[in-house]
Design a protein around this motif. Structure first.
Motif, short mmCIF file in Angstrom:
data_model
loop_
_atom_site.label_atom_id
_atom_site.label_comp_id
_atom_site.label_asym_id
_atom_site.label_seq_id
_atom_site.Cartn_x
_atom_site.Cartn_y
_atom_site.Cartn_z
N ARG A 1 51.06 31.67 48.23
CA ARG A 1 52.47 31.84 48.59
C ARG A 1 53.07 33.11 48.00
N LEU A 2 52.41 33.65 47.00
CA LEU A 2 52.90 34.85 46.34
C LEU A 2 52.28 36.08 46.98
N PRO A 3 53.05 37.10 47.31
CA PRO A 3 52.52 38.25 48.04
C PRO A 3 51.63 39.17 47.23
N ASN A 4 51.65 39.05 45.90
CA ASN A 4 50.90 40.00 45.07
C ASN A 4 50.22 39.25 43.93
N ALA A 5 49.35 38.29 44.29
CA ALA A 5 48.76 37.40 43.29
C ALA A 5 47.25 37.38 43.33
N LYS A 6 46.67 37.09 42.17
CA LYS A 6 45.25 36.87 42.02
C LYS A 6 45.06 35.50 41.39
N VAL A 7 44.08 34.72 41.85
CA VAL A 7 43.85 33.39 41.30
C VAL A 7 42.46 33.33 40.67
N VAL A 8 42.39 32.67 39.51
CA VAL A 8 41.11 32.46 38.81
C VAL A 8 41.00 30.97 38.49
N ILE A 9 39.92 30.33 38.91
CA ILE A 9 39.68 28.92 38.64
C ILE A 9 38.43 28.80 37.75
N TYR A 10 38.59 28.15 36.60
CA TYR A 10 37.50 28.04 35.63
C TYR A 10 36.72 26.74 35.82
N PRO A 11 35.39 26.78 35.68
CA PRO A 11 34.56 25.61 35.96
C PRO A 11 34.59 24.55 34.86
N ASP A 12 34.26 23.32 35.25
CA ASP A 12 34.11 22.19 34.31
C ASP A 12 35.29 22.13 33.35
N SER A 13 36.51 22.23 33.90
CA SER A 13 37.69 22.24 33.05
C SER A 13 38.88 21.69 33.83
N GLY A 14 39.94 21.37 33.09
CA GLY A 14 41.10 20.78 33.71
C GLY A 14 42.37 21.56 33.45
N HIS A 15 43.45 20.81 33.18
CA HIS A 15 44.76 21.41 32.97
C HIS A 15 44.74 22.45 31.85
N GLY A 16 43.94 22.20 30.84
CA GLY A 16 43.82 23.15 29.73
C GLY A 16 42.66 24.10 29.89
N GLY A 17 42.31 24.41 31.12
CA GLY A 17 41.17 25.28 31.38
C GLY A 17 41.29 26.65 30.73
N VAL A 18 42.52 27.18 30.62
CA VAL A 18 42.68 28.50 30.01
C VAL A 18 42.44 28.45 28.50
N PHE A 19 42.58 27.26 27.90
CA PHE A 19 42.26 27.11 26.48
C PHE A 19 40.77 26.84 26.30
N GLN A 20 40.21 26.03 27.18
CA GLN A 20 38.79 25.74 27.12
C GLN A 20 37.96 27.00 27.33
#
Length: 281
Positions: free
Chosen positions: A243-262
Protein backbone atom coordinates in the motif's frame (compact mmCIF):
# COMPACT_ATOMS: atom_id res chain seq x y z
CA UNK A 1 30.04 5.41 23.57
CA UNK A 2 27.44 4.85 26.29
CA UNK A 3 25.38 1.76 25.59
CA UNK A 4 21.64 1.31 26.08
CA UNK A 5 21.86 -0.42 29.45
CA UNK A 6 23.67 2.62 30.90
CA UNK A 7 21.90 5.42 29.05
CA UNK A 8 20.47 7.90 31.58
CA UNK A 9 16.77 8.65 31.68
CA UNK A 10 15.75 12.29 31.32
CA UNK A 11 12.46 14.12 30.86
CA UNK A 12 10.79 17.05 29.17
CA UNK A 13 7.42 18.66 29.90
CA UNK A 14 5.17 19.03 26.86
CA UNK A 15 1.80 20.76 27.19
CA UNK A 16 1.87 20.14 30.92
CA UNK A 17 2.76 16.44 30.64
CA UNK A 18 6.12 14.98 31.68
CA UNK A 19 7.62 12.67 29.02
CA UNK A 20 10.59 10.48 29.97
CA UNK A 21 13.12 9.50 27.34
CA UNK A 22 16.63 8.26 26.70
CA UNK A 23 18.97 9.17 23.87
CA UNK A 24 22.33 7.95 22.73
CA UNK A 25 24.52 7.85 19.65
CA UNK A 26 26.38 10.51 17.68
CA UNK A 27 25.15 14.08 17.59
CA UNK A 28 24.25 15.67 14.29
CA UNK A 29 22.33 14.24 11.39
CA UNK A 30 18.71 13.12 11.47
CA UNK A 31 17.84 11.31 14.73
CA UNK A 32 15.82 8.08 14.85
CA UNK A 33 12.80 8.23 17.16
CA UNK A 34 11.66 4.82 18.47
CA UNK A 35 7.95 4.12 19.10
CA UNK A 36 7.25 1.01 21.15
CA UNK A 37 4.82 -1.92 21.38
CA UNK A 38 1.74 -2.69 23.47
CA UNK A 39 2.58 -2.71 27.24
CA UNK A 40 6.23 -1.74 26.63
CA UNK A 41 8.33 0.84 28.45
CA UNK A 42 11.86 2.10 27.80
CA UNK A 43 13.31 -1.04 29.39
CA UNK A 44 11.69 -3.27 26.77
CA UNK A 45 13.77 -2.12 23.81
CA UNK A 46 16.25 -4.79 22.73
CA UNK A 47 19.75 -3.42 23.51
CA UNK A 48 21.17 -5.14 20.42
CA UNK A 49 18.81 -3.17 18.17
CA UNK A 50 19.17 0.15 19.98
CA UNK A 51 22.96 -0.06 20.30
CA UNK A 52 23.29 -1.24 16.71
CA UNK A 53 21.35 1.70 15.29
CA UNK A 54 22.96 4.16 17.74
CA UNK A 55 26.39 3.14 16.50
CA UNK A 56 25.71 5.27 13.41
CA UNK A 57 22.69 7.43 14.28
CA UNK A 58 21.37 9.42 17.21
CA UNK A 59 18.59 7.39 18.81
CA UNK A 60 15.75 8.79 20.92
CA UNK A 61 13.37 6.41 22.69
CA UNK A 62 10.55 7.70 24.89
CA UNK A 63 7.51 6.67 26.88
CA UNK A 64 4.43 8.19 25.31
CA UNK A 65 1.71 9.77 27.43
CA UNK A 66 0.73 7.59 30.41
CA UNK A 67 3.35 4.91 29.69
CA UNK A 68 6.04 3.95 32.22
CA UNK A 69 7.48 7.06 33.83
CA UNK A 70 5.62 9.54 31.62
CA UNK A 71 2.73 11.46 33.16
CA UNK A 72 -1.02 11.61 32.56
CA UNK A 73 -3.03 8.70 31.11
CA UNK A 74 -2.75 6.73 27.88
CA UNK A 75 -5.34 7.96 25.35
CA UNK A 76 -7.69 5.49 23.73
CA UNK A 77 -6.82 6.09 20.09
CA UNK A 78 -3.79 5.75 17.85
CA UNK A 79 -4.42 9.24 16.47
CA UNK A 80 -4.08 10.77 19.94
CA UNK A 81 -0.91 8.77 20.57
CA UNK A 82 0.50 10.08 17.28
CA UNK A 83 -0.41 13.66 18.23
CA UNK A 84 1.49 13.23 21.50
CA UNK A 85 4.49 11.78 19.64
CA UNK A 86 4.54 14.74 17.24
CA UNK A 87 4.31 17.19 20.15
CA UNK A 88 7.16 15.42 21.96
CA UNK A 89 9.41 15.47 18.88
CA UNK A 90 8.75 19.15 18.20
CA UNK A 91 9.33 20.00 21.89
CA UNK A 92 12.85 18.59 21.54
CA UNK A 93 13.43 21.22 18.85
CA UNK A 94 13.60 18.68 16.04
CA UNK A 95 12.28 19.53 12.59
CA UNK A 96 13.24 16.28 10.81
CA UNK A 97 13.40 12.72 12.16
CA UNK A 98 13.47 9.13 11.05
CA UNK A 99 10.79 7.07 12.80
CA UNK A 100 11.11 3.45 13.96
CA UNK A 101 7.76 1.95 14.94
CA UNK A 102 7.37 -1.54 16.35
CA UNK A 103 3.92 -3.18 16.60
CA UNK A 104 1.55 -0.58 18.13
CA UNK A 105 4.37 1.91 17.58
CA UNK A 106 4.24 1.06 13.89
CA UNK A 107 0.60 2.09 13.77
CA UNK A 108 1.47 5.32 15.58
CA UNK A 109 4.38 5.92 13.18
CA UNK A 110 2.07 5.66 10.17
CA UNK A 111 -0.23 8.33 11.60
CA UNK A 112 2.74 10.56 12.48
CA UNK A 113 3.80 10.40 8.83
CA UNK A 114 0.25 11.13 7.66
CA UNK A 115 -0.33 14.03 10.05
CA UNK A 116 3.16 15.60 9.97
CA UNK A 117 4.78 14.57 6.67
CA UNK A 118 7.24 17.47 6.84
CA UNK A 119 8.63 16.05 10.08
CA UNK A 120 9.48 12.56 8.80
CA UNK A 121 12.39 11.64 6.51
CA UNK A 122 12.37 7.81 6.60
CA UNK A 123 10.27 5.17 8.35
CA UNK A 124 10.96 1.67 9.69
CA UNK A 125 7.83 -0.38 10.46
CA UNK A 126 8.34 -3.70 12.26
CA UNK A 127 5.74 -6.25 13.33
CA UNK A 128 2.87 -4.06 12.21
CA UNK A 129 0.19 -3.72 9.57
CA UNK A 130 -2.14 -1.08 8.09
CA UNK A 131 -5.09 0.38 9.94
CA UNK A 132 -8.21 -1.63 9.14
CA UNK A 133 -6.15 -4.78 8.58
CA UNK A 134 -8.29 -7.87 9.03
CA UNK A 135 -7.74 -9.84 12.22
CA UNK A 136 -5.94 -7.12 14.16
CA UNK A 137 -9.22 -6.42 15.99
CA UNK A 138 -8.97 -9.94 17.48
CA UNK A 139 -5.99 -8.85 19.54
CA UNK A 140 -7.83 -9.19 22.87
CA UNK A 141 -8.36 -12.93 22.31
CA UNK A 142 -4.77 -13.48 21.17
CA UNK A 143 -3.28 -11.52 24.05
CA UNK A 144 -5.63 -13.11 26.59
CA UNK A 145 -4.60 -16.61 25.54
CA UNK A 146 -0.91 -15.74 25.76
CA UNK A 147 -1.29 -14.22 29.22
CA UNK A 148 -3.11 -17.36 30.41
CA UNK A 149 -0.26 -19.54 29.15
CA UNK A 150 2.22 -17.16 30.77
CA UNK A 151 0.44 -17.41 34.13
CA UNK A 152 0.35 -21.20 33.97
CA UNK A 153 4.03 -21.48 33.05
CA UNK A 154 5.25 -18.46 35.08
CA UNK A 155 6.82 -16.92 31.99
CA UNK A 156 6.59 -13.56 30.26
CA UNK A 157 3.70 -13.56 27.77
CA UNK A 158 6.07 -12.40 25.04
CA UNK A 159 7.48 -15.93 24.99
CA UNK A 160 4.23 -16.88 23.27
CA UNK A 161 3.43 -13.63 21.46
CA UNK A 162 6.85 -12.74 20.01
CA UNK A 163 8.61 -16.05 19.34
CA UNK A 164 7.58 -19.35 17.74
CA UNK A 165 7.55 -22.40 19.99
CA UNK A 166 10.30 -24.04 17.94
CA UNK A 167 13.77 -24.85 19.30
CA UNK A 168 15.18 -21.80 17.54
CA UNK A 169 12.33 -19.59 18.70
CA UNK A 170 12.61 -20.71 22.32
CA UNK A 171 16.35 -20.11 22.28
CA UNK A 172 15.86 -16.64 20.77
CA UNK A 173 13.27 -15.80 23.43
CA UNK A 174 15.63 -16.75 26.25
CA UNK A 175 18.43 -14.65 24.74
CA UNK A 176 16.06 -11.71 24.25
CA UNK A 177 14.98 -11.69 27.89
CA UNK A 178 18.60 -11.99 29.00
CA UNK A 179 19.35 -8.85 27.00
CA UNK A 180 16.41 -6.97 28.50
CA UNK A 181 17.75 -7.78 31.97
CA UNK A 182 21.13 -6.16 31.29
CA UNK A 183 19.96 -2.82 32.70
CA UNK A 184 20.02 -3.02 36.49
CA UNK A 185 19.83 0.64 37.58
CA UNK A 186 17.59 3.59 36.74
CA UNK A 187 14.88 1.23 35.55
CA UNK A 188 11.65 2.61 34.11
CA UNK A 189 8.32 2.41 35.93
CA UNK A 190 6.17 -0.60 35.06
CA UNK A 191 3.18 -0.01 32.83
CA UNK A 192 -0.16 0.55 34.55
CA UNK A 193 -3.41 -1.37 34.08
CA UNK A 194 -5.00 1.79 32.66
CA UNK A 195 -2.26 2.01 30.04
CA UNK A 196 -2.63 -1.65 29.06
CA UNK A 197 -6.39 -1.39 28.62
CA UNK A 198 -6.26 1.92 26.74
CA UNK A 199 -3.61 0.59 24.35
CA UNK A 200 -5.62 -2.58 23.76
CA UNK A 201 -8.75 -0.54 22.99
CA UNK A 202 -6.76 1.60 20.56
CA UNK A 203 -5.40 -1.48 18.77
CA UNK A 204 -8.84 -3.08 18.47
CA UNK A 205 -10.37 0.18 17.23
CA UNK A 206 -7.57 0.50 14.69
CA UNK A 207 -8.26 -3.01 13.42
CA UNK A 208 -11.93 -2.17 12.89
CA UNK A 209 -11.36 1.29 11.40
CA UNK A 210 -11.49 2.28 7.76
CA UNK A 211 -8.07 1.95 6.09
CA UNK A 212 -5.87 5.02 5.75
CA UNK A 213 -4.81 6.23 2.33
CA UNK A 214 -1.14 5.31 2.62
CA UNK A 215 -0.30 6.45 -0.91
CA UNK A 216 0.35 9.91 0.54
CA UNK A 217 3.32 8.52 2.53
CA UNK A 218 5.99 8.98 -0.10
CA UNK A 219 9.01 8.73 2.21
CA UNK A 220 11.16 5.58 1.96
CA UNK A 221 9.77 2.86 4.24
CA UNK A 222 11.33 -0.40 5.42
CA UNK A 223 8.72 -2.96 6.54
CA UNK A 224 9.93 -6.01 8.50
CA UNK A 225 8.35 -8.96 10.26
CA UNK A 226 8.75 -12.63 11.06
CA UNK A 227 7.19 -15.26 8.82
CA UNK A 228 4.76 -16.49 11.50
CA UNK A 229 3.47 -13.51 13.46
CA UNK A 230 0.51 -14.52 15.67
CA UNK A 231 -0.24 -10.91 16.69
CA UNK A 232 -0.12 -9.13 13.33
CA UNK A 233 -0.29 -11.76 10.61
CA UNK A 234 2.81 -11.60 8.42
CA UNK A 235 0.70 -11.08 5.31
CA UNK A 236 -0.53 -7.80 6.84
CA UNK A 237 3.05 -6.53 6.79
CA UNK A 238 3.31 -7.48 3.12
CA UNK A 239 -0.04 -5.78 2.48
CA UNK A 240 1.25 -2.69 4.29
CA UNK A 241 4.33 -2.54 2.06
CA UNK A 242 2.17 -2.95 -1.02
CA UNK A 243 0.00 0.00 0.00
CA UNK A 244 3.01 2.27 0.42
CA UNK A 245 4.41 3.74 -2.82
CA UNK A 246 8.06 3.69 -1.72
CA UNK A 247 8.50 0.61 0.49
CA UNK A 248 10.67 -2.46 0.85
CA UNK A 249 9.56 -5.51 2.84
CA UNK A 250 11.78 -8.06 4.62
CA UNK A 251 10.33 -11.23 6.19
CA UNK A 252 12.60 -13.25 8.50
CA UNK A 253 12.35 -17.07 8.69
CA UNK A 254 11.32 -19.23 11.66
CA UNK A 255 10.24 -16.17 13.63
CA UNK A 256 7.18 -14.27 14.75
CA UNK A 257 6.14 -10.86 16.01
CA UNK A 258 9.59 -10.35 17.52
CA UNK A 259 11.38 -11.45 14.37
CA UNK A 260 13.46 -8.26 14.25
CA UNK A 261 14.79 -9.08 17.73
CA UNK A 262 15.31 -12.76 16.98
CA UNK A 263 17.20 -11.86 13.77
CA UNK A 264 18.86 -8.66 14.99
CA UNK A 265 22.16 -9.69 13.37
CA UNK A 266 20.47 -9.34 9.98
CA UNK A 267 17.94 -6.66 10.87
CA UNK A 268 20.29 -4.00 12.26
CA UNK A 269 22.53 -3.90 9.14
CA UNK A 270 19.34 -3.80 7.05
CA UNK A 271 18.14 -0.75 9.01
CA UNK A 272 21.50 1.02 8.78
CA UNK A 273 21.69 0.42 5.03
CA UNK A 274 18.13 1.69 4.65
CA UNK A 275 18.67 4.86 6.70
CA UNK A 276 21.72 5.80 4.63
CA UNK A 277 20.39 4.51 1.32
CA UNK A 278 18.78 6.09 -1.74
CA UNK A 279 15.45 7.89 -1.58
CA UNK A 280 13.81 5.33 -3.82
CA UNK A 281 13.50 1.87 -2.27
Amino acid sequence: MTDWKNTPTTSITVNGVRFVYRELGPTGGVPVVFLHHFTATLDDWDPQVIDGVADKHRVIAFDNRGVGGSGSKVPGSIDEMAADAIAFIRALGLDKVDVFGFSLGGGVAQVVALKAPDLVRRIVLAGTGPRGGGGIDKMATIVGGAYLKAALTRKDARNYLFFPRTPGGKRAAAEYFDRLAQRTTDRDDTISLQARLAQLRAIIAGGKAAPDDLTTITQPVLVANGDHDVMVASEHSVDLANRLPNAKVVIYPDSGHGGVFQHYRRFVPEVLEFLDGPDNT
